[in-house]
Design a protein around this motif. Sequence first.
Motif, PDB file in Angstrom:
ATOM      1  N   MET A 153      30.444  43.742  24.754  1.00 56.88           N
ATOM      2  CA  MET A 153      30.220  43.353  26.137  1.00 56.88           C
ATOM      3  C   MET A 153      28.790  43.702  26.526  1.00 56.88           C
ATOM      4  SD  MET A 153      33.785  44.542  27.927  1.00 56.88           S
ATOM      5  CE  MET A 153      33.452  43.734  29.485  1.00 56.88           C
ATOM      6  N   SER A 154      28.190  42.847  27.317  1.00 60.44           N
ATOM      7  CA  SER A 154      26.839  43.098  27.803  1.00 60.44           C
ATOM      8  C   SER A 154      26.900  43.876  29.115  1.00 60.44           C
ATOM      9  CB  SER A 154      26.116  41.766  28.019  1.00 60.44           C
ATOM     10  OG  SER A 154      26.705  41.081  29.117  1.00 60.44           O
ATOM     11  N   TYR A 155      25.739  44.258  29.584  1.00 64.24           N
ATOM     12  CA  TYR A 155      25.662  44.890  30.909  1.00 64.24           C
ATOM     13  C   TYR A 155      26.254  43.964  31.963  1.00 64.24           C
ATOM     14  CZ  TYR A 155      23.688  46.166  35.388  1.00 64.24           C
ATOM     15  OH  TYR A 155      23.556  46.451  36.714  1.00 64.24           O
ATOM     16  N   TRP A 156      25.931  42.679  31.888  1.00 65.85           N
ATOM     17  CA  TRP A 156      26.452  41.718  32.856  1.00 65.85           C
ATOM     18  C   TRP A 156      27.975  41.666  32.798  1.00 65.85           C
ATOM     19  CZ3 TRP A 156      25.967  39.629  37.248  1.00 65.85           C
ATOM     20  CH2 TRP A 156      26.767  38.559  37.605  1.00 65.85           C
ATOM     21  N   ASP A 157      28.558  41.699  31.599  1.00 70.77           N
ATOM     22  CA  ASP A 157      30.014  41.696  31.461  1.00 70.77           C
ATOM     23  C   ASP A 157      30.632  42.906  32.154  1.00 70.77           C
ATOM     24  OD1 ASP A 157      30.103  39.353  29.881  1.00 70.77           O
ATOM     25  OD2 ASP A 157      29.754  40.521  28.054  1.00 70.77           O
ATOM     26  N   MET A 158      30.023  44.082  31.966  1.00 72.64           N
ATOM     27  CA  MET A 158      30.534  45.298  32.599  1.00 72.64           C
ATOM     28  C   MET A 158      30.409  45.211  34.121  1.00 72.64           C
ATOM     29  SD  MET A 158      31.735  47.155  30.236  1.00 72.64           S
ATOM     30  CE  MET A 158      31.940  48.726  31.037  1.00 72.64           C
ATOM     31  N   PHE A 159      29.267  44.734  34.586  1.00 71.97           N
ATOM     32  CA  PHE A 159      29.067  44.596  36.026  1.00 71.97           C
ATOM     33  C   PHE A 159      30.091  43.617  36.610  1.00 71.97           C
ATOM     34  CE2 PHE A 159      27.012  42.393  39.637  1.00 71.97           C
ATOM     35  CZ  PHE A 159      26.901  43.466  40.495  1.00 71.97           C
ATOM     36  N   ALA A 160      30.267  42.463  35.960  1.00 74.02           N
ATOM     37  CA  ALA A 160      31.218  41.459  36.448  1.00 74.02           C
ATOM     38  C   ALA A 160      32.645  41.993  36.436  1.00 74.02           C
ATOM     39  CB  ALA A 160      31.116  40.185  35.609  1.00 74.02           C
ATOM     40  N   THR A 161      32.973  42.809  35.435  1.00 73.69           N
ATOM     41  CA  THR A 161      34.310  43.412  35.367  1.00 73.69           C
ATOM     42  C   THR A 161      34.567  44.279  36.589  1.00 73.69           C
ATOM     43  OG1 THR A 161      34.326  43.391  32.954  1.00 73.69           O
ATOM     44  CG2 THR A 161      35.788  44.970  34.032  1.00 73.69           C
ATOM     45  N   TRP A 162      33.603  45.123  36.933  1.00 77.25           N
ATOM     46  CA  TRP A 162      33.795  46.029  38.059  1.00 77.25           C
ATOM     47  C   TRP A 162      33.729  45.308  39.406  1.00 77.25           C
ATOM     48  CZ3 TRP A 162      36.307  50.233  37.747  1.00 77.25           C
ATOM     49  CH2 TRP A 162      36.355  50.909  36.536  1.00 77.25           C
ATOM     50  N   VAL A 163      32.877  44.315  39.510  1.00 75.23           N
ATOM     51  CA  VAL A 163      32.840  43.532  40.749  1.00 75.23           C
ATOM     52  C   VAL A 163      34.178  42.804  40.920  1.00 75.23           C
ATOM     53  CG1 VAL A 163      31.799  41.545  41.893  1.00 75.23           C
ATOM     54  CG2 VAL A 163      30.349  43.294  40.884  1.00 75.23           C
ATOM     55  N   GLY A 164      34.657  42.200  39.828  1.00 70.00           N
ATOM     56  CA  GLY A 164      35.939  41.499  39.880  1.00 70.00           C
ATOM     57  C   GLY A 164      37.090  42.419  40.221  1.00 70.00           C
ATOM     58  N   ALA A 165      37.035  43.645  39.726  1.00 71.06           N
ATOM     59  CA  ALA A 165      38.097  44.604  40.007  1.00 71.06           C
ATOM     60  C   ALA A 165      38.112  45.007  41.481  1.00 71.06           C
ATOM     61  CB  ALA A 165      37.920  45.849  39.135  1.00 71.06           C
ATOM     62  N   ASN A 166      36.997  44.846  42.148  1.00 73.72           N
ATOM     63  CA  ASN A 166      36.921  45.241  43.554  1.00 73.72           C
ATOM     64  C   ASN A 166      36.958  44.061  44.515  1.00 73.72           C
ATOM     65  OD1 ASN A 166      36.508  48.280  43.798  1.00 73.72           O
ATOM     66  ND2 ASN A 166      35.307  47.685  42.027  1.00 73.72           N
ATOM     67  N   ALA A 167      37.020  42.855  44.002  1.00 74.71           N
ATOM     68  CA  ALA A 167      37.161  41.665  44.855  1.00 74.71           C
ATOM     69  C   ALA A 167      38.598  41.185  44.680  1.00 74.71           C
ATOM     70  CB  ALA A 167      36.166  40.589  44.431  1.00 74.71           C
ATOM     71  N   ASN A 168      39.509  41.803  45.404  1.00 72.02           N
ATOM     72  CA  ASN A 168      40.933  41.536  45.217  1.00 72.02           C
ATOM     73  C   ASN A 168      41.658  41.482  46.550  1.00 72.02           C
ATOM     74  OD1 ASN A 168      41.459  44.276  45.969  1.00 72.02           O
ATOM     75  ND2 ASN A 168      40.739  44.849  43.958  1.00 72.02           N
ATOM     76  N   ASN A 169      42.955  41.259  46.481  1.00 71.79           N
ATOM     77  CA  ASN A 169      43.711  41.055  47.717  1.00 71.79           C
ATOM     78  C   ASN A 169      43.724  42.274  48.629  1.00 71.79           C
ATOM     79  OD1 ASN A 169      45.329  42.526  46.015  1.00 71.79           O
ATOM     80  ND2 ASN A 169      46.913  40.991  45.841  1.00 71.79           N
ATOM     81  N   GLY A 170      43.644  43.483  48.097  1.00 73.68           N
ATOM     82  CA  GLY A 170      43.552  44.663  48.961  1.00 73.68           C
ATOM     83  C   GLY A 170      42.267  44.658  49.766  1.00 73.68           C
ATOM     84  N   SER A 213      28.189  49.310  48.134  1.00 68.67           N
ATOM     85  CA  SER A 213      29.230  49.423  47.104  1.00 68.67           C
ATOM     86  C   SER A 213      28.795  48.788  45.797  1.00 68.67           C
ATOM     87  CB  SER A 213      30.531  48.759  47.571  1.00 68.67           C
ATOM     88  OG  SER A 213      31.018  49.395  48.713  1.00 68.67           O
ATOM     89  N   TYR A 214      28.259  47.585  45.868  1.00 63.60           N
ATOM     90  CA  TYR A 214      27.887  46.891  44.641  1.00 63.60           C
ATOM     91  C   TYR A 214      26.656  47.505  43.979  1.00 63.60           C
ATOM     92  CZ  TYR A 214      31.575  43.573  45.530  1.00 63.60           C
ATOM     93  OH  TYR A 214      32.799  43.004  45.728  1.00 63.60           O
ATOM     94  N   LEU A 215      25.765  48.127  44.748  1.00 65.48           N
ATOM     95  CA  LEU A 215      24.655  48.859  44.134  1.00 65.48           C
ATOM     96  C   LEU A 215      25.186  50.077  43.359  1.00 65.48           C
ATOM     97  CD1 LEU A 215      21.882  48.731  46.894  1.00 65.48           C
ATOM     98  CD2 LEU A 215      21.870  47.603  44.655  1.00 65.48           C
ATOM     99  N   LEU A 216      26.164  50.774  43.943  1.00 68.67           N
ATOM    100  CA  LEU A 216      26.763  51.911  43.237  1.00 68.67           C
ATOM    101  C   LEU A 216      27.522  51.448  41.995  1.00 68.67           C
ATOM    102  CD1 LEU A 216      28.025  53.998  46.291  1.00 68.67           C
ATOM    103  CD2 LEU A 216      26.090  54.515  44.784  1.00 68.67           C
ATOM    104  N   LEU A 217      28.249  50.330  42.105  1.00 60.26           N
ATOM    105  CA  LEU A 217      28.956  49.786  40.933  1.00 60.26           C
ATOM    106  C   LEU A 217      27.967  49.368  39.853  1.00 60.26           C
ATOM    107  CD1 LEU A 217      31.698  47.681  42.725  1.00 60.26           C
ATOM    108  CD2 LEU A 217      32.062  49.701  41.314  1.00 60.26           C
ATOM    109  N   ALA A 218      26.863  48.766  40.262  1.00 60.90           N
ATOM    110  CA  ALA A 218      25.848  48.354  39.289  1.00 60.90           C
ATOM    111  C   ALA A 218      25.257  49.576  38.593  1.00 60.90           C
ATOM    112  CB  ALA A 218      24.747  47.549  39.981  1.00 60.90           C
ATOM    113  N   ALA A 219      24.983  50.636  39.347  1.00 57.92           N
ATOM    114  CA  ALA A 219      24.421  51.852  38.753  1.00 57.92           C
ATOM    115  C   ALA A 219      25.403  52.482  37.769  1.00 57.92           C
ATOM    116  CB  ALA A 219      24.049  52.858  39.844  1.00 57.92           C
ATOM    117  N   ALA A 220      26.669  52.562  38.156  1.00 61.69           N
ATOM    118  CA  ALA A 220      27.678  53.152  37.268  1.00 61.69           C
ATOM    119  C   ALA A 220      27.861  52.317  36.008  1.00 61.69           C
ATOM    120  CB  ALA A 220      29.002  53.291  38.012  1.00 61.69           C
ATOM    121  N   SER A 221      27.890  51.009  36.161  1.00 60.27           N
ATOM    122  CA  SER A 221      28.067  50.161  34.976  1.00 60.27           C
ATOM    123  C   SER A 221      26.836  50.223  34.084  1.00 60.27           C
ATOM    124  CB  SER A 221      28.394  48.721  35.372  1.00 60.27           C
ATOM    125  OG  SER A 221      27.364  48.131  36.134  1.00 60.27           O
ATOM    126  N   TYR A 222      25.665  50.365  34.662  1.00 58.87           N
ATOM    127  CA  TYR A 222      24.435  50.474  33.868  1.00 58.87           C
ATOM    128  C   TYR A 222      24.420  51.779  33.077  1.00 58.87           C
ATOM    129  CZ  TYR A 222      19.525  50.290  32.587  1.00 58.87           C
ATOM    130  OH  TYR A 222      18.353  50.279  31.885  1.00 58.87           O
TER     131      TYR A 222
END
Length: 154
Positions: A19-36, A63-72
């Motif tokens: 997985m690339s950095y982009w894959d990891m970032f997209a995974t975490w963004v997707g995990a947080n863009a949900n019905n809740g 939120s997404y800056l923190l997710l990007a930092a963690a995934s990086y």
Amino acid sequence: MAKNGLGRVPAIPMSARHMSYWDMFATWVGANANNGTWYIGGVIAACGFLTASTTLIVTGIISYLLLAAASYMGYKTGLTAMTLTRASFGLRGSLLPSVINLVQFIGWAAVNTFIAATSMSYLFHDLFGWPVYGKPGGTMGLAVGIIVMSIFHL
């Protein structure tokens, strides 16, 4: 195992990663863009368009800056997020964030499943005439919704 200052934790070398950095970032963004998140957005909408929009934009960016930092960090080191907490808390101290993370993941999945299943009970009402959740007999639609959403989550 590579010694990395965080205990004897195997870091995944670049050559073994798929997985690339982009894959990891997209995974975490997707995990947080949900019905809740959508539900909470709907609740915030009661604040009015300008307040809700401003709140969602500002908190979304943060939120997404923190997710990007963690995934990086995970991408660069090849370590999991909970392993990375060892640098701050030590080996034994990192157990608390790990347990909190586990409970949070279980709770968040449960909340998302419940919200989605409640929404599905309204769909079942429109499609099959079943009572909605919260009305007499509405538990069946909720139970079927939980089963369907649990399959989707898997």
